[in-house]
Design an enzyme around this catalytic site. Structure first.
Site, PDB file in Angstrom:
ATOM      1  N   GLY A  35      -0.119 -12.828  -8.504  1.00  9.89           N
ATOM      2  CA  GLY A  35      -1.816 -12.374  -8.411  1.00  9.89           C
ATOM      3  C   GLY A  35      -2.387 -12.865  -9.860  1.00  9.89           C
TER       4      GLY A  35
ATOM      5  N   LYS B 198     -10.176 -10.293  -5.752  1.00 11.96           N
ATOM      6  CA  LYS B 198     -10.872 -10.756  -4.545  1.00 11.96           C
ATOM      7  C   LYS B 198     -12.306  -9.793  -4.466  1.00 11.96           C
ATOM      8  CE  LYS B 198      -6.698 -11.901  -2.308  1.00 11.96           C
ATOM      9  NZ  LYS B 198      -5.569 -11.252  -1.372  1.00 11.96           N
TER      10      LYS B 198
ATOM     11  N   ASN C  46       3.209 -11.176   0.053  1.00  6.81           N
ATOM     12  CA  ASN C  46       2.834  -9.813  -0.080  1.00  6.81           C
ATOM     13  C   ASN C  46       3.474  -8.833   0.883  1.00  6.81           C
ATOM     14  OD1 ASN C  46       1.229 -10.630  -2.406  1.00  6.81           O
ATOM     15  ND2 ASN C  46      -0.562 -10.839  -0.805  1.00  6.81           N
TER      16      ASN C  46
ATOM     17  N   ARG D 139       3.242  -5.594   1.508  1.00  2.00           N
ATOM     18  CA  ARG D 139       2.455  -4.225   1.780  1.00  2.00           C
ATOM     19  C   ARG D 139       1.360  -4.564   2.547  1.00  2.00           C
ATOM     20  NH1 ARG D 139       0.546  -7.175  -3.046  1.00  2.00           N
ATOM     21  NH2 ARG D 139      -1.538  -7.616  -2.491  1.00  2.00           N
TER      22      ARG D 139
ATOM     23  N   ARG E  59     -16.085  -5.864  -0.920  1.00  2.00           N
ATOM     24  CA  ARG E  59     -15.464  -4.890  -1.788  1.00  2.00           C
ATOM     25  C   ARG E  59     -16.552  -4.286  -2.635  1.00  2.00           C
ATOM     26  NH1 ARG E  59      -9.499  -6.297  -3.606  1.00  2.00           N
ATOM     27  NH2 ARG E  59      -8.668  -7.494  -1.823  1.00  2.00           N
TER      28      ARG E  59
END
Ligand code: MV4
Length: 451
Positions: free
Chosen positions: A164, A237, A290, A292, A338
């Site tokens: 990340g 992001k 990832n 998850r 977001r």
């Protein structure tokens, strides 16, 4: 099937899990810190238990408190959401050893992907394209110089335990290698307890494209297409979309196929995401995986019409996938913004009381949010307060719809990044779909004042 899921998370994702569970006829148990007692996940779960004081380390990362809450509440499974304990292999193991269902991939998968060097090696063996780089850990400076000269500059040094965007250093010339190597390794050791580094060719202006994987415990695996995640600032992001404007059907089919093949080779289970770098020549390279459910999963749900959380829960309970790749058809276009409680210019967090709140609605608009009027955004946790997701027949229509939805969004009392998104949705490079991971940097350089 599970009967009662404990949700080891908070905020919008906890609420998202509650919604999926209720539609599956499964009860939910919320856990919360003392600061979160008035939050929506506590309100909508069937039961709730306080697990500690506000700091995450003492509550949402407090493993003994969470396992005790599972026992006390009679939960038969744990969903970790994203962040917090979601990619903690030891926690996943403890959950399973307690006789509880773990709603995620096997702990060995989490552990493998958590070490970026092991992940890279495994994905290379499994056939995913790789950037030229070191095979495994770079042990010493002389080795690094030899490799970098073979690869060609610029190169990027990455920490095995990073990810990340943490623990990376770009190096443009031989003279900087030694210094960068020593500092990066020392920083990684201090931050992650592991100073192992690897090196790769550096792609200057990549796009970040990720493939959604869905796998059962019986060997059936499909992909749900891609998400375009290049709109980011400092590895956060800000907007995601599906499909990516950079892919055509042929490239999507190829990326999806190699991703699924790789997952078959490692016997992956549950949902997961394979991140790729895509260069200007449309060559793609494995970056990270990832293990998850991700923040941006709704754009994939929107274009596939499939509830990923329900799939994830169903598959973790041992049910069969019961889907073929051909049955997964991407329809229309989806964009997610977001919405963060932050200053739109400095990007500093802006916690506090929401004094007025009105969220957009209408055809093709979805809001996944923890916010309501009189909700207090807390300083202890992530500043994301909502995800605004739109669906439309085409990318231009989705952009118009997002602009309309942003126009309707009222949040008073705190600062939000809504003005940033309004700017972004009219920015030519974005509208044209011609952008890479440097888009936000360019937009900000051209617009010093966004308010
Ligand atoms: C790279 C790269 C260019 N070349 N690796 C950033 C996050 C981490 N997952 C890996 N990252 C990158 N790795 C090579 N060989 C550029 C990035 C990168 C990036 C990747 C995806 C999205 C945004 C990014 C922003 C800066 C750098």
């Amino acid at each position: 099937m599970f009967h009662r899921i404990l949700i080891a998370n908070r905020g919008e994702i906890a609420l998202r899990i509650i919604r999926a569970a209720r539609e599956l006829g499964i009860e939910t148990v919320a856990v919360h810190s003392t600061a979160d007692v008035n939050s929506l996940h506590v309100k909508f779960a069937d039961q709730s238990l306080c697990i500690g004081p506000p700091p995450s380390k003492e509550s949402y990362l407090n493993i003994p408190a969470i396992l005790s809450a599972a026992e006390v509440s009679g939960a038969d499974s744990i969903h970790p959401g994203y962040g917090f304990l979601s990619e903690n292999a030891e926690f996943a193991e403890m959950v399973q050893h307690s006789g509880l269902g773990w709603i995620g991939p096997r702990p060995e998968m989490i552990r493998m992907m958590g070490n970026k060097i092991r992940a890279k090696e495994a994905m290379k063996d499994a056939g995913l394209p790789q950037l030229p780089g070191s095979e495994g850990v770079v042990r010493e400076e002389r080795e690094l110089i030899r490799l970098a000269e073979k690869i060609g500059f610029p190169v990027i040094l990455k920490a095995a335990s990073g990810g990340g965007g943490r623990g990376m250093k770009i190096v443009h010339e031989k003279e900087q290698l030694g210094n960068a190597f020593r500092t990066a390794s020392a920083e990684a050791l201090a931050a992650f307890g592991n100073g192992d580094m690897y090196v790769e060719r550096y792609v200057q202006q990549p796009r970040h494209i990720e493939i959604q994987i869905v796998a059962d415990e019986h060997g059936s695996i499909v992909h749900f297409g891609e998400r375009e995640c290049s709109v980011q600032r400092r590895h956060q992001k800000m907007l995601e979309e599906s499909p990516s404007p950079a892919l055509n059907d042929k490239l999507r089919e190829r990326m999806g196929r190699v991703a699924v093949e790789a997952m078959r080779k490692i016997k992956y289970n549950n949902v997961g995401t394979i991140e790729f770098l895509l260069d200007e020549r449309s060559d793609f390279y494995f970056m990270e995986m990832n293990t998850r459910i991700q923040v941006e999963h709704p754009v994939t749900e929107t274009v596939t019409g499939i509830d990923l959380l329900k799939e994830q829960i169903r598959l973790a309970s041992g049910e069969e996938l019961g889907r073929t790749q051909k049955s997964i058809q991407l329809k229309g276009h989806s964009i997610e913004c977001r919405i963060n409680a932050e200053d739109p210019i400095t990007f500093a967090p802006s916690p506090g009381l929401i004094t007025a709140y009105h969220q957009p609605g209408g055809l093709g608009v979805r809001v996944d949010s923890l916010a309501y009027e009189q909700y207090r955004v807390l300083p202890y946790y992530d500043s994301m307060v909502a995800k605004l997701i739109v669906q439309a027949d085409s990318r231009p229509a989705a952009i118009m719809r997002m602009r309309r939805a942003l126009h309707e969004y009222i949040v008073e009392g705190i600062k939000t990044n809504i003005p940033f998104h309004k700017k972004l949705l009219t920015y030519d490079a974005f509208v044209q779909g011609r952008y890479d991971t440097r888009l936000v940097e360019r937009l900000l350089a051209e617009n010093p004042t966004l308010a």
